[in-house]
Design an enzyme around this catalytic site. Sequence first.
Site, PDB file in Angstrom:
ATOM      1  N   PRO A 151       0.810  -1.224   0.000  1.00  0.00           N
ATOM      2  CA  PRO A 151       0.000   0.000   0.000  1.00  0.00           C
ATOM      3  C   PRO A 151       0.842   1.273   0.000  1.00  0.00           C
ATOM      4  CG  PRO A 151      -0.921  -1.592   1.536  1.00  0.00           C
ATOM      5  CD  PRO A 151       0.383  -2.163   1.064  1.00  0.00           C
ATOM      6  N   GLU A 389       3.727  -4.107 -13.509  1.00  0.00           N
ATOM      7  CA  GLU A 389       5.079  -4.627 -13.777  1.00  0.00           C
ATOM      8  C   GLU A 389       6.021  -3.529 -14.259  1.00  0.00           C
ATOM      9  OE1 GLU A 389       5.632  -8.566 -15.294  1.00  0.00           O
ATOM     10  OE2 GLU A 389       3.554  -9.079 -14.849  1.00  0.00           O
TER      11      GLU A 389
END
Length: 421
Positions: A151, A389
């Site tokens: 987070p 990614e």
Amino acid sequence: MALRAVSKRIVSPHLARLSRPISSYADLSDENKMIRDMARQFAEAELMPIAGNVDAKHEFPTNAIKAMGELGFMGINIKEEYGGAGMDTLAYALAMEEISRGCASSGVIMSAHNSLYCSPVNNFGTKEQKEEFLTPYASGNKIGCFGLSEPGNGSDAGAASTTATQDDVSGDWTLNGTKAWITNAHDSSCSVIFATTDKSLPGSKAISAFIVPTNTPGFSLGAKEDKLGIRGSSTGNLIMENVILPSNALLGKQGSGFKIAMMTLDGGRIGIASQALGIAQAALECALKYSKERVAFGKPISGMFAIQNKLSEMGCKVEAARLLTWRAAALKDAGVDYSKEAAMAKLCASEAATFCGHQAIQVLGGMGFVSDMPAERHYRDARITEIYEGTSEIQHVVIANKLLREDIAYANPAPPTKHTH
């Protein structure tokens, strides 16, 4: 499970009748061509008909993923002794593009499973770890995921707040922390988790990797994210509260986690580039088909310069990104450094996907804005490829740093070696 054997049952002998032209590349082997054709035919027969419902219902394509496992696509680069197909990276890229052309959700499930779970376990796992945590996954019987982002950190992969502490007596590890934005989170049986194991060490040297079964006590999942696109894949948080693991859950050496993550992401970018290519190709095909059927001012709009300009730009971007992706895959197969090329491929292919999704909607006009046509789904699916990614901004950093290092090496060549006789 040999893909070649399966193909005799799956692939039609009438491949010349397939709906789109095939890009040529001199180095494609007969085996790679067979993989591409098999993946294309599977996508057209099994994925395209369900892609709309998978998206609309946010539904994991269970039967399709099972069939992909039977075809060998869920462990395509893994040796047959560990349940995989034993194919090369270029075969993976070819299959990934075709699967994603049919259903982008199925594509990202396949990509995250192959590139981010199977790959690190295969590359860094012990024989015992591979037998337990790779074989049932490479065969497609189970799905895996990759827990790196948190987070509080995304692009800053070295700032892991998840911790793993080792008991001095038993050697067991205790993990605490939360991983965020995890693809396949709710459908995985195991995850590769990255955690800080030694806070006294600087940044990346403090991180280690662990193999964590998702049924371990203390391991839980957050809510499924409600996403813009790729809705058939589950995305959510992995939450670890005093998760106790045996000492042999460590993947690779202690402190090598950051290296494992970066090497894994290099290969993963080829998978996402291929996914983006599939989305871009699907958007281009949608625009081409509609432009030939839609009549305005008494003729098909495909004859209008403005439409032709869009189609031309889309085609150029797709083909350029495809060759970059194939080159990165070929370099990986050759065993040489490919991180710059993988970043280039991921950057260009993801931007091509977003561009083609946007332009397809422009070609379709109002029909591109409604769910009756797949153009709007391609547009939504494409957007994430510039983010996960490694964002496009991170790809630019990787590429620029590599170029700068190459320039220094070129400007300051190593002195010739002196030979003594």
